[in-house]
Motif scaffolding. Structure first.
Motif, mmCIF file in Angstrom:
data_model
loop_
_atom_site.group_PDB
_atom_site.id
_atom_site.type_symbol
_atom_site.label_atom_id
_atom_site.label_comp_id
_atom_site.label_asym_id
_atom_site.label_seq_id
_atom_site.Cartn_x
_atom_site.Cartn_y
_atom_site.Cartn_z
ATOM 1 N N VAL A 65 8.929 -16.856 2.357
ATOM 2 C CA VAL A 65 7.887 -16.577 3.340
ATOM 3 C C VAL A 65 7.176 -15.280 2.973
ATOM 4 O O VAL A 65 7.756 -14.376 2.383
ATOM 5 N N CYS A 66 5.915 -15.238 3.335
ATOM 6 C CA CYS A 66 5.087 -14.059 3.103
ATOM 7 C C CYS A 66 4.709 -13.506 4.463
ATOM 8 O O CYS A 66 4.128 -14.211 5.282
ATOM 9 N N ASN A 67 5.046 -12.236 4.707
ATOM 10 C CA ASN A 67 4.772 -11.642 6.004
ATOM 11 C C ASN A 67 3.731 -10.548 5.873
ATOM 12 O O ASN A 67 2.638 -10.660 6.398
ATOM 13 N N GLY A 68 4.078 -9.471 5.197
ATOM 14 C CA GLY A 68 3.127 -8.405 4.960
ATOM 15 C C GLY A 68 2.921 -7.432 6.104
ATOM 16 O O GLY A 68 2.186 -6.463 5.962
ATOM 17 N N ARG A 69 3.525 -7.680 7.239
ATOM 18 C CA ARG A 69 3.383 -6.730 8.345
ATOM 19 C C ARG A 69 4.126 -5.435 8.027
ATOM 20 O O ARG A 69 5.088 -5.426 7.264
ATOM 21 N N THR A 70 3.702 -4.361 8.638
ATOM 22 C CA THR A 70 4.347 -3.072 8.441
ATOM 23 C C THR A 70 5.835 -3.173 8.773
ATOM 24 O O THR A 70 6.210 -3.705 9.808
#
Length: 84
Positions: A65-70
């Protein structure tokens, strides 16, 4: 442990080059220079890089999965519990 193949990486890099070219063209359509501000360019390319490599991992059979949130991993491979 290697998660990516040479062929898959090359294919993903070609996809990134195509995406970058499309962004450059869009900027030019509005009389803007996409490559003038490397920080802005990097922000726009960063998400594509994360998503495209996550797509590749999923194609290879990983549950990624790709999230990228801080505070979150850019890419997380659930099968192995590893962050990339």
């Amino acid at each position: 442990m290697s998660y990516l193949t040479r062929e898959g990486t090359a294919s993903t890099l070609r996809r990134l080059v195509e995406f970058e070219s499309a962004l450059k063209q869009t900027f030019e359509d509005y009389n803007l220079d996409f490559r003038e501000n490397s920080g802005r360019r990097n922000v726009l390319m960063s998400q594509a890089q994360e998503v495209f490599f996550t797509d590749l991992l999923c194609e290879m059979g990983y549950n990624a999965v790709c999230n990228g949130r801080t505070g979150e991993a850019d890419i997380y491979i659930e099968d192995t519990g590893r962050e990339l």
